[in-house]
Write an enzyme that holds these catalytic residues in place. Structure first.
Site, PDB file in Angstrom:
ATOM      1  N   LYS A  27       0.836  -1.164  -0.054  1.00  0.00           N
ATOM      2  CA  LYS A  27       0.062   0.071   0.063  1.00  0.00           C
ATOM      3  C   LYS A  27       0.884   1.104  -0.027  1.00  0.00           C
ATOM      4  CE  LYS A  27      -4.172   1.862   2.400  1.00  0.00           C
ATOM      5  NZ  LYS A  27      -3.805   3.197   1.672  1.00  0.00           N
ATOM      6  N   ASP A  29       1.755   5.345  -0.245  1.00  0.00           N
ATOM      7  CA  ASP A  29       0.992   6.702   0.248  1.00  0.00           C
ATOM      8  C   ASP A  29       0.755   7.710  -0.685  1.00  0.00           C
ATOM      9  OD1 ASP A  29       0.060   8.044   2.469  1.00  0.00           O
ATOM     10  OD2 ASP A  29       1.688   8.442   3.513  1.00  0.00           O
ATOM     11  N   GLU A 162       3.407   2.138   4.168  1.00  0.00           N
ATOM     12  CA  GLU A 162       1.861   2.249   4.812  1.00  0.00           C
ATOM     13  C   GLU A 162       0.960   0.886   5.165  1.00  0.00           C
ATOM     14  OE1 GLU A 162      -2.012   4.724   4.216  1.00  0.00           O
ATOM     15  OE2 GLU A 162      -0.772   4.778   2.557  1.00  0.00           O
TER      16      GLU A 162
END
Length: 196
Positions: A27, A29, A162
């Site tokens: 994931k 950012d 993240e």
């Protein structure tokens, strides 16, 4: 602006799913972006439908360099820091808009065909075909298959990333919040003033 496609949204979870039916992505950012190309026109739409076409010229140029004239790609606009980790502060500052690139993780349409009913693993194959001669500016978001998810999550957390998004490889693309897409955030996210 009305969104031509309703974006699939991940459901928050506390644990990374385990098993062969899952695909795992880091994931990043950044900002969720839908890239739509129709002939010589490329549009960049934010998650809520705001037109960001003028904001990220590198992504636009990359989309226009593709041989395919019609496609819709779902991804994340990111600016990478010198450490190779996405730098949300740089993205938010708007001072580096020309450096933003797209990590493409899904394809919704190509060549006039709606691909959303295909299972994810087939859409990933179509995305790889579309971006095979990928010019800088749009990159396929790396992903791993199967049981590696929990280990990958721990590695991502150690790197200060993240978190992880895990997706069922056999599911179609559906708009709105879905349980076939699961996000597990790093519980100790990088601090805003992290040293590089």
């Amino acid at each position: 602006m009305k969104m031509p496609f309703e974006l699939c949204l991940a459901t928050a979870a506390k644990q990374v799913p385990f098993g062969p039916d899952w695909i795992h992505e880091i994931k990043h950012d950044g900002y969720r972006i839908l890239v739509i190309r129709d002939d010589k026109r490329v549009r960049l739409l934010s998650r809520n439908g705001t037109d960001w076409t003028r904001r990220y010229p590198w992504i636009i140029q990359a989309a226009l360099k593709n041989r395919q004239q019609h496609f819709a790609i779902d991804g994340e606009a990111v600016i990478l820091g010198v450490d190779g980790v996405s730098d949300f502060n740089a993205l938010q500052s708007r001072k580096h808009d020309h450096e933003a690139q797209l990590y493409a993780f899904d394809i919704l349409a190509m060549g006039g065909d709606d691909l959303r009913d295909l299972p994810l693993h087939m859409r990933k194959t179509k995305l790889e075909q579309l971006l095979a001669r990928r010019p800088d500016g749009i990159t396929i978001a790396p992903f791993e298959r199967g049981e590696i998810g929990p280990d990958l999550y721990r590695a991502a957390c150690r790197m200060g990333l993240e978190g992880l998004v895990s997706k069922r490889r056999d599911r179609p693309y559906r708009g709105g919040r879905q349980r076939s897409w699961v996000k597990v955030k790093n519980r100790a996210p990088p601090s805003m003033d992290r040293e590089l």
